[in-house]
Scaffold this motif. Structure first.
Motif, PDB file in Angstrom:
ATOM      1  N   LEU A 215       0.888  -1.233  -0.065  1.00 22.22           N
ATOM      2  CA  LEU A 215       0.003  -0.102   0.069  1.00 22.22           C
ATOM      3  C   LEU A 215       0.770   1.267   0.023  1.00 22.22           C
ATOM      4  O   LEU A 215       0.546   2.282  -0.694  1.00 22.22           O
ATOM      5  N   GLN A 219       0.616   3.945  -2.833  1.00 24.32           N
ATOM      6  CA  GLN A 219       0.501   5.311  -2.416  1.00 24.32           C
ATOM      7  C   GLN A 219       1.465   6.255  -2.963  1.00 24.32           C
ATOM      8  O   GLN A 219       1.162   7.575  -3.235  1.00 24.32           O
ATOM      9  N   ALA A 281      -8.343   0.747  -4.947  1.00 25.53           N
ATOM     10  CA  ALA A 281      -9.045   1.060  -3.597  1.00 25.53           C
ATOM     11  C   ALA A 281     -10.371   0.758  -3.594  1.00 25.53           C
ATOM     12  O   ALA A 281     -10.827   0.964  -2.321  1.00 25.53           O
TER      13      ALA A 281
END
Length: 445
Positions: A215, A219, A281
């Motif tokens: 993640l 990100q 997401a």
């Protein structure tokens, strides 16, 4: 089952040792009983004389059952004086004697003792019948117990093995889902504190760290794309302004046009990265509704038929316009999925290729496929071409960022759809299979 087998073998070995010990003890008791009777009668002779011995032997014989105990008193030449009569007393030797030689049932065996008392011979014998009966009872009981132990141990072994196998399969299933991109999957421990429970906890800890790392990487990619998109857009606007100002300078205008094209490609790459991040997401699930996949195919045909003609290619469509082609999803994303597949075929199939856009439904759900008769790709590359920025060597000279099929995969994963690449013989076929509409609604609930 191996452990259960070893346990049963150990139980058989221990039982056999115990049985032999019991059997030997019973044999000693028979011997002691025969010897004791002989000693008691010999004491009578020493204490009260010959007549008392004859009388005691006669009384003992009357009280005894010859099938269990035998006593015989006579002269050394075999002349019978008292007790039980024997067929051939002179031929009897000390030790185990069959019942036939003693005038009894031939199924019985006797332990025989012989004692010389003056000119008299005293023979005593004790049957093994009672001890054999006890031994058989012990053996049968032990056999029944062994059978019960075997069945119970096999049942326990099967239950433990099955439970362990189910837990291992559960661990394997979770790891497979994580490998497929479902980073949130975790192993159910249910409070188990055994080896598999502790291993599951360690794996869950590792998956937590792995998910956080992945993640974080995603990100960072999204943040970079988001932060750089605005200044690059500004740069594109400035380059376009300079292009207009340099209309009287053809050489400079060509360079500015090339720079503007590169900027648009960079912008499209960042847009694709941001879109993939949003899709992964799950941000677009709020727009899910009933979507006719055949309608999307028709819209894609209208949009790309002319594009294919301009590229010297042919686009064919085959779809079934009925309710069975409904899928539960985001119409814009599904359109994007089909568009990416068609653009990928246009880009790589080559001039003169035929591109087929097909939809349909069956027992397993609804599907959409795009195939071409171009050069295709090697089967060993099927999995890798859906990775971000991965491009085949032969495709590096064509425009693109290597994110087209990655975006297709992200949209398919969001819709819980299966993505399968195969050989169209010749060319490449990409098929996306969706769950039936009713089943997709249930899984959503």
């Amino acid at each position: 089952m191996v452990l259960a087998g070893l346990f049963v073998l150990a139980n058989l070995g221990a039982g056999w040792i115990a049985f032999q010990a019991i059997h030997d003890d019973l044999d000693r008791r028979v011997e002691q009983a025969a010897v004791l009777m002989s000693v008691e009668l010999a004491d009578t002779f020493e204490r009260d004389g010959r007549d008392a011995l004859v009388e005691a032997t006669r009384a003992r014989a009357t009280a005894l059952d010859p099938e269990d105990d035998i006593v015989w008193l006579g002269l050394a030449d075999g002349t019978f004086l008292a007790g039980h009569r024997l067929p051939d007393p002179q031929d009897l030797a000390v030790g185990d004697v069959s019942g036939t030689r003693l005038g009894q049932d031939d199924d019985d065996t006797y332990l025989l003792t012989s004692r010389q008392i003056g000119d008299l011979r005293l023979i005593t014998a004790r049957s093994y019948e009672d001890t054999d009966d006890i031994a058989r009872t012990v053996l049968k009981s032990f056999g029944a117990a062994t059978l019960i132990v075997t069945l119970l141990s096999a049942l326990v072994a099967f239950i433990l093995s099955r439970r362990g196998q189910l837990r291992i399969e559960a661990i394997s299933s979770v790891l497979s889902k994580v490998a497929a991109g479902e980073m949130q999957q975790r192993i159910e421990t249910h409070g188990h504190s055994d080896d598999l429970g502790r291993l599951s906890e360690r794996i869950n800890d590792a998956l937590e760290q792995l998910e956080a790392t992945v993640l974080g990487i995603k990100q960072v990619s999204a943040d970079i794309a988001h932060d750089l998109r605005t200044p690059i857009n500004r740069l594109g606007i400035q380059v376009e302004s300079l292009t207009l100002e340099a209309s009287n300078q053809p050489a400079l205008q060509d360079k500015l046009n090339q720079a503007s094209s590169n900027i648009r490609q960079i912008t499209n790459t960042f847009d694709a990265l941001l879109r993939i991040s949003q899709i992964e997401a799950g941000a677009r699930k709020a727009k899910f509704r009933a979507v006719p996949i055949a309608g999307i195919a028709a819209a894609l045909y209208e949009a790309y038929a002319a594009v294919c003609d301009d590229a010297g290619q042919t686009l064919l469509v085959s779809s079934n316009m009925d309710a069975n082609t409904l899928v539960h999803g985001d119409q814009d994303l599904l359109t994007q999925l089909g568009a990416n597949l068609i653009e990928n075929a246009i880009r790589h199939a080559g001039q003169g290729a035929t591109i087929r856009l097909e939809t349909g439904s069956g027992l397993n759900g609804v599907w959409l496929s795009v195939s071409d008769d171009g050069p295709g790709i090697p089967p060993e590359e099927y999995e890798r071409v859906t990775e971000r920025f991965y491009r085949l060597d032969k495709a590096r000279h064509t425009p693109g960022s290597g994110l087209g099929l990655a975006l297709v995969k992200a949209i398919a994963d969001l819709h819980k759809a299966g993505l399968r690449l195969s050989d169209a013989k010749p060319g490449l076929a990409v098929r996306v299979g969706f769950k039936p509409f009713s089943e997709a609604l249930k899984s959503r609930d």
